[in-house]
Motif scaffolding. Structure first.
Motif, PDB file in Angstrom:
ATOM      1  N   HIS A  15       0.848  -1.203   0.000  1.00 60.22           N
ATOM      2  CA  HIS A  15       0.000   0.000   0.000  1.00 60.22           C
ATOM      3  C   HIS A  15       0.882   1.252   0.000  1.00 60.22           C
ATOM      4  O   HIS A  15       0.635   2.194   0.774  1.00 60.22           O
ATOM      5  CB  HIS A  15      -0.926  -0.014   1.219  1.00 60.22           C
ATOM      6  CG  HIS A  15      -1.859  -1.179   1.265  1.00 60.22           C
ATOM      7  ND1 HIS A  15      -3.086  -1.202   0.629  1.00 60.22           N
ATOM      8  CD2 HIS A  15      -1.730  -2.412   1.846  1.00 60.22           C
ATOM      9  CE1 HIS A  15      -3.672  -2.361   0.831  1.00 60.22           C
ATOM     10  NE2 HIS A  15      -2.883  -3.115   1.565  1.00 60.22           N
ATOM     11  N   PRO A  18      -1.239   4.706  -0.836  1.00 63.38           N
ATOM     12  CA  PRO A  18      -2.052   5.222   0.269  1.00 63.38           C
ATOM     13  C   PRO A  18      -1.226   5.681   1.465  1.00 63.38           C
ATOM     14  O   PRO A  18      -1.559   6.684   2.103  1.00 63.38           O
ATOM     15  CB  PRO A  18      -2.943   4.022   0.645  1.00 63.38           C
ATOM     16  CG  PRO A  18      -2.999   3.184  -0.576  1.00 63.38           C
ATOM     17  CD  PRO A  18      -1.656   3.346  -1.224  1.00 63.38           C
ATOM     18  N   ARG A  83      -9.260   3.195   4.589  1.00 60.58           N
ATOM     19  CA  ARG A  83      -9.665   2.350   3.464  1.00 60.58           C
ATOM     20  C   ARG A  83      -8.590   1.307   3.170  1.00 60.58           C
ATOM     21  O   ARG A  83      -8.890   0.117   2.984  1.00 60.58           O
ATOM     22  CB  ARG A  83      -9.929   3.205   2.229  1.00 60.58           C
ATOM     23  CG  ARG A  83     -10.291   2.387   0.990  1.00 60.58           C
ATOM     24  CD  ARG A  83     -10.448   3.289  -0.218  1.00 60.58           C
ATOM     25  NE  ARG A  83     -11.553   4.218  -0.047  1.00 60.58           N
ATOM     26  CZ  ARG A  83     -11.774   5.252  -0.868  1.00 60.58           C
ATOM     27  NH1 ARG A  83     -10.938   5.490  -1.872  1.00 60.58           N
ATOM     28  NH2 ARG A  83     -12.814   6.038  -0.675  1.00 60.58           N
ATOM     29  N   ALA A  84      -7.336   1.745   3.134  1.00 61.81           N
ATOM     30  CA  ALA A  84      -6.238   0.809   2.870  1.00 61.81           C
ATOM     31  C   ALA A  84      -6.128  -0.232   3.982  1.00 61.81           C
ATOM     32  O   ALA A  84      -5.885  -1.414   3.717  1.00 61.81           O
ATOM     33  CB  ALA A  84      -4.924   1.571   2.727  1.00 61.81           C
ATOM     34  N   GLU A  87      -8.947  -2.774   3.635  1.00 60.63           N
ATOM     35  CA  GLU A  87      -8.675  -3.656   2.496  1.00 60.63           C
ATOM     36  C   GLU A  87      -7.585  -4.661   2.831  1.00 60.63           C
ATOM     37  O   GLU A  87      -7.675  -5.845   2.484  1.00 60.63           O
ATOM     38  CB  GLU A  87      -8.271  -2.822   1.280  1.00 60.63           C
ATOM     39  CG  GLU A  87      -9.421  -2.015   0.679  1.00 60.63           C
ATOM     40  CD  GLU A  87      -8.963  -1.152  -0.479  1.00 60.63           C
ATOM     41  OE1 GLU A  87      -7.723  -1.078  -0.714  1.00 60.63           O
ATOM     42  OE2 GLU A  87      -9.822  -0.532  -1.152  1.00 60.63           O
ATOM     43  N   GLU A  88      -6.536  -4.197   3.520  1.00 60.92           N
ATOM     44  CA  GLU A  88      -5.440  -5.092   3.883  1.00 60.92           C
ATOM     45  C   GLU A  88      -5.910  -6.143   4.888  1.00 60.92           C
ATOM     46  O   GLU A  88      -5.575  -7.327   4.760  1.00 60.92           O
ATOM     47  CB  GLU A  88      -4.278  -4.293   4.470  1.00 60.92           C
ATOM     48  CG  GLU A  88      -3.110  -5.136   4.966  1.00 60.92           C
ATOM     49  CD  GLU A  88      -2.396  -5.882   3.855  1.00 60.92           C
ATOM     50  OE1 GLU A  88      -1.599  -6.781   4.178  1.00 60.92           O
ATOM     51  OE2 GLU A  88      -2.622  -5.572   2.668  1.00 60.92           O
ATOM     52  N   LEU A 130      -0.435   0.482   8.846  1.00 61.80           N
ATOM     53  CA  LEU A 130      -0.562   1.552   7.851  1.00 61.80           C
ATOM     54  C   LEU A 130      -0.885   2.880   8.529  1.00 61.80           C
ATOM     55  O   LEU A 130      -0.257   3.905   8.242  1.00 61.80           O
ATOM     56  CB  LEU A 130      -1.655   1.195   6.844  1.00 61.80           C
ATOM     57  CG  LEU A 130      -1.436  -0.090   6.043  1.00 61.80           C
ATOM     58  CD1 LEU A 130      -2.676  -0.423   5.229  1.00 61.80           C
ATOM     59  CD2 LEU A 130      -0.230   0.060   5.136  1.00 61.80           C
TER      60      LEU A 130
END
Length: 515
Positions: A15, A18, A83-84, A87-88, A130
């Protein structure tokens, strides 16, 4: 996926965009937040103290623009990073589920609860790296901006704040282990109480049968009391930490205001600079606290990512650890093969060895313990696509397993509203309906009465004979008598082969199947 020496870096690399956007937006947000005291100080100096209407309007507009930029940058950073992270986390959970379903051998040496913890908590912690990196970068940048502003106003006062605030925050962190221990006790005792409650509900019927309900209630009351005390202790520790933190932060602000006020009285600072210094002292604790917390949480993320990566190790590495029993049977195509072991360890070793090849599309290993998923019986029987060229009607599978046929029957959690025998027969029907080329069944009739077991034995034989290879790891005479061939495996390494009737002359075999 592979086991990386730095699994968190793998998450960040997946990622990159992002993370870069999130770090940049967070830095803008933190910079604007650090400039708020500066903007207010300038407004006091150039507008409020002078009474210039135009300067007041410009100051108000400037502060509004600053807050708009601050809010927009922070919101966008949260949007991109969250969001990242979601998703991860979803990708990791899906990868874990796929790995377990593709090859159950990856669970070797793990309890089901541990694998569930990896699929839920550890995947979430790994993905949180993240956001932590973004907050860490913005916190460091915010401290740099605050340092520049303070040192430009007054070197001595700036250095004092830059030393005092981090020392204060790090000192408060010394209370964290106490709070962490109390929270850990709360979680552990709450989990124990939940486990006792689950055991009580699962065994309510037999408990009533032998009059064990009062003792079960007493044990749950004890576990619940311990949980309540731990929760109260955790709340008390949290209150202490929050109270000390509030008092210490207030003391620093009061001291800063006193020193800055003295400097104003001596003409060393003007009123606007006084406002800026006090505001900056209040702001500075936030990025210092964020940096400290992020460093600690990154350790949790690294541990979680490592556990996920280990579970997602290549299947062949997992399978290479299997040491098959020297007498492991070789089933012939279309054969119904029975396997009898004289001890549980040998049966477990055989099951693990067969699970090691269970990832192949034509092989299915159905364990002794049945897990039903879904809201209805139809959901629980869904086993995915049937291999090309094969197929067994669901009705035929249900009939062979003597299972309930009302597909709309609602299921409680894991089929808790069904008896053990019903759950076992439904699991068997699901395995039969999957119609794999090789089907391995481990003790598929242990919860059934003799009459039902005989029906199931006949049904399995009728449905599977000549249609695919079937391996029955069992000690049931009713099942074994319908096998084409039976293999006996002993813990000492001896093995024998023949029909059920022939092997009854073997003392080890006779003892294993005796009931």
């Amino acid at each position: 996926p592979h086991v990386s020496s730095r699994p968190v870096l793998d998450v960040l690399r997946r990622h990159r965009r992002p993370v870069a956007i999130g770090c940049g937006s967070s830095m803008v947000h933190q910079t604007c937040e650090a400039l708020v005291p500066v903007a207010i100080g300038l407004a006091v100096d150039r507008a409020v103290s002078t009474g210039d209407v135009r300067a007041v309007v410009v100051s108000v507009v400037g502060v509004l623009v600053l807050f708009t930029l601050l809010t927009s940058a922070g919101t966008y950073a949260f949007l991109v990073i969250d969001r990242a992270a979601f998703e991860e986390a979803h990708s990791l959970r899906t990868a874990v589920a796929r790995a377990v379903l593709r090859d159950p051998a990856v669970l070797r040496g793990r309890q089901v609860g541990d694998a569930l913890s990896v699929a839920t908590s550890d995947t979430r912690h790994a993905a949180e790296a993240l956001g932590l990196v973004s907050f860490l970068a913005s916190g460091c940048f915010g401290m740099v901006v605050a340092a520049v502003v303070l040192l430009r106003i007054d070197v001595a006062l700036g250095l004092g704040l830059l030393v005092a605030v981090p020392v204060l925050v790090l000192g408060l962190q010394a209370l964290a282990p106490r709070l962490e221990a109390r929270v850990h006790d709360r979680q552990r005792s709450a989990g124990l109480a939940a486990a006792v409650a689950a055991d009580l509900l699962a065994g309510l019927r037999p408990l009533r049968g032998f009059g064990g309900v009062p003792e079960a209630v007493r044990r749950y009351h004890l576990a619940s009391t311990l949980s309540r005390r731990a929760a109260v202790g955790a709340a008390g520790a949290t209150s202490v930490v929050v109270g000390v933190s509030t008092l210490a932060t207030g003391a620093v602000l009061v001291a800063t205001a006193g020193v800055a006020g003295a400097f104003v009285a001596r003409g060393r600072l003007d009123v606007g600079e006084f406002v800026t210094v006090v505001g900056m002292a209040s702001f500075l604790a936030d990025p210092v606290r964020n940096v400290s917390a992020c460093v600690q949480q990154l350790a949790v993320s690294r541990a979680g990512a490592r556990r996920v990566a280990t579970l997602l190790a290549p299947p062949q590495r997992q399978r290479a650890e299997v040491r098959p029993h020297p007498g492991h049977p070789r089933a012939l195509p279309g054969e119904v093969l029975g396997v009898v072991t004289t001890d549980t360890a040998t049966a477990d070793a055989l099951t693990q060895a067969l699970e090691g090849v269970g990832g192949a599309g034509g092989t299915l290993v159905e364990p002794a313990q049945t897990h039903l998923l879904g809201e209805t019986l139809a959901d629980a029987l869904a086993s995915g696509p049937v291999p090309a060229g094969r197929g067994v009607a669901l009705e035929a599978a249900l009939e062979a397993a003597a299972a309930p046929t009302e597909l709309g029957t609602a299921l409680a959690d894991g089929g808790a509203n069904l008896s053990g025998g019903q759950r076992q027969r439904i699991g068997l029907a699901r395995a039969l309906a999957a119609d794999r080329e090789v089907l391995v069944l481990r003790d598929p009739t242990t919860a059934l009465d003799a009459v039902t077991e005989d029906r199931v034995a006949a049904g399995v034989r009728r449905l599977r004979a000549g249609h695919g290879t079937t391996v029955l790891i069992t000690s049931s005479p009713l099942l074994l008598s319908r096998c084409d061939r039976v293999v006996l495996l002993t813990g000492a390494g001896r093995h024998a082969s023949g029909t059920h009737a022939e092997l009854l002359a073997d003392p080890d075999y006779a003892a294993a199947v005796a009931r």
